[in-house]
Write a protein that holds these residues in place. Structure first.
Motif, short mmCIF file in Angstrom:
data_model
loop_
_atom_site.label_atom_id
_atom_site.label_comp_id
_atom_site.label_asym_id
_atom_site.label_seq_id
_atom_site.Cartn_x
_atom_site.Cartn_y
_atom_site.Cartn_z
N HIS A 194 38.58 30.35 45.82
CA HIS A 194 37.25 30.72 45.15
C HIS A 194 36.06 30.32 45.49
O HIS A 194 35.54 30.93 45.72
N HIS A 202 46.89 33.15 37.75
CA HIS A 202 46.97 32.21 36.58
C HIS A 202 46.85 32.71 35.27
O HIS A 202 47.46 31.44 34.51
N GLU A 243 41.74 28.10 42.65
CA GLU A 243 40.27 27.47 42.47
C GLU A 243 39.42 26.73 43.28
O GLU A 243 38.51 27.27 43.82
N GLU A 302 33.86 28.07 40.22
CA GLU A 302 35.24 27.13 39.99
C GLU A 302 35.26 26.36 40.67
O GLU A 302 36.41 25.81 40.95
N GLU A 314 43.17 35.16 39.87
CA GLU A 314 43.78 35.31 38.44
C GLU A 314 44.52 35.72 38.16
O GLU A 314 44.73 35.03 36.81
FE LIG Z 1 39.18 31.31 40.21
#
Ligand SMILES: [Fe+2]
Ligand SMILES: [Fe+2]
Lengths: 90, 307
Positions: B79, B164, B76, B46, B161
């Motif tokens: 995360h 994303h 990210e 990540e 996610e």
């Molecule tokens: Fe991620």
């Protein structure tokens, strides 16, 4: 650095829920990091931060015996049986 | 404190019955090591992914895209932070030890972050293909993971996610419906990212895979890869793009996609941090870590004063 536990709640909805933890130098920085890490998309509008070392933790041996006290419950079986018997007669 | 088990067999019985392990439990050391390494790898990935994403904030076309890439970068890095906290609670390494191992090239991170993103279309390919692959893998872990804190934190990660992936789908559409130059750009990116994305799921799971036996993962690598191939081979060819696999075909009977032979050598190279862009990426991350040392020192002095 201190470890904080993060709790979030949406106004008018349920109780505070544990979201996760973070590491920060002090309370003020912990608040910034908590908001930016756990509440970027309106996951809550209220937040509690608790330093992990302040949490009082109970041992499972201390908590678990309370699961074995049937006299604190009533399964309602006898009353249900009586009701069924009554409706059979009707 | 916490629960304990008389033997590994008893522990495995607990896991097979759907038991969830908490950090206070006296889990077998081998389980602790496996779950730690798995989360550390995820956390490192990540972070390395977030750093790549960051490189594209100034280069993304237009303010709207820049803001979306900025948000993704923050996701990210977030995360990584969540996962480092969960990993650190296993008591194997501290958060800072994990970071220092990573920047000293002693850590591992997912193969896809060992390659260079050449053009903006590569970033689109990453969001469209790689984030989707990560989502498939993480959803499978989230569903049935036996380690409680990891399972709980994955709920948030999987949800993000999803943003994303949807952003990737929207950007792909721009290329797919764009000019000939844009279509060529995405095709070139697809040529670079198709195989690394297939590799990302890992080589076929071994029958005695400890991660599966201990319900840390719940699905085999090859099954997750197949799930991805079925979806993305259909979508990409539907848009008129051509995955760089001359043997990719639809099985006439089942209608399912079958890929050509997968060459595992490039994946193995990334395991040893010997991918095409590994050295530059690790060095770049290490440089940032060193350049921000003064911030950490300032924070630590605040912490000392507060104590
Ligand atoms: Fe991620
Ligand atoms: Fe992502």
């Amino acid at each position: 650095m201190n470890v904080y536990e993060v709790f979030l709640k949406k106004a008018g909805k349920e109780e505070f829920r544990h979201a996760g933890s973070l590491e920060a130098a002090d309370d003020e920085l912990a608040l910034v990091l908590a908001r930016e890490t756990y509440a970027r998309r309106a996951e809550g509008d209220q937040m509690w931060l608790v330093e992990r070392r302040h949490i009082v933790v109970a041992d499972e041996d201390y908590v678990a015996p309370n699961a074995d006290k049937p006299h604190r419950h009533n399964d309602g079986v006898r009353v249900a049986e009586r009701r069924r018997a009554g409706s059979d007669r009707a | 404190m916490g629960r304990s088990w008389g033997s590994v067999a008893e522990f495995e019985g607990f896991l097979d019955a759907g038991g969830i392990v908490e950090p206070v439990d006296a889990m077998p050391d081998e389980y602790r090591q496996h779950v730690f390494r798995f989360i550390e790898l995820h956390a490192n990935s990540e972070l390395m992914g977030g750093l790549t994403e960051r490189d594209w904030i100034p280069k993304a076309p237009g303010l709207r895209r820049k803001l979306a890439v900025l948000a993704k970068t923050q996701d990210e890095i977030g995360h990584a932070h969540l996962l480092y906290m969960v990993a650190a609670d296993l008591g194997v390494k501290t958060r800072v030890e994990m970071l220092e191992d990573l920047f000293a090239n002693r850590g591992r991170f997912h193969n896809v972050f060992h390659y260079q993103a050449v053009t903006w279309a590569d970033q689109v390919a990453i969001a469209y293909l790689v984030d989707a692959a990560a989502l498939i893998s993480q959803q499978a872990v989230f569903k049935n993971c036996s380690y409680g804190p990891y399972k709980r934190i994955l709920r948030r990660i999987v949800a993000e996610e999803g943003f994303h992936m949807r952003h990737g789908e929207e950007m792909l559409l721009v290329f797919a419906e764009g000019t000939a130059v844009q279509r060529e750009m995405f095709q070139a990116a697809l040529d670079r990212w198709w195989w690394p994305t297939l590799h990302m799921f890992g080589p076929p799971s071994k029958p005695d895979d400890a991660l599966l036996r201990w319900h840390i993962k719940s699905e085999r690598n090859e099954d997750l890869r197949d799930k991805w191939v079925q979806k993305y081979a259909t979508l990409l060819t539907g848009y008129g793009f051509v995955p760089p696999d001359p043997d990719l075909r639809r099985d006439p009977e089942s209608g399912r996609w079958v890929t050509g032979e997968i060459d595992w050598a490039p994946l193995k190279a990334t395991f040893a941090n010997l991918g095409p862009d590994s050295a530059r990426r690790v060095a770049d991350a290490a440089r940032h870590w060193n350049e921000t040392r003064w911030v950490r020192e300032a924070l630590e002095s605040v912490a000392r004063r507060a104590a």
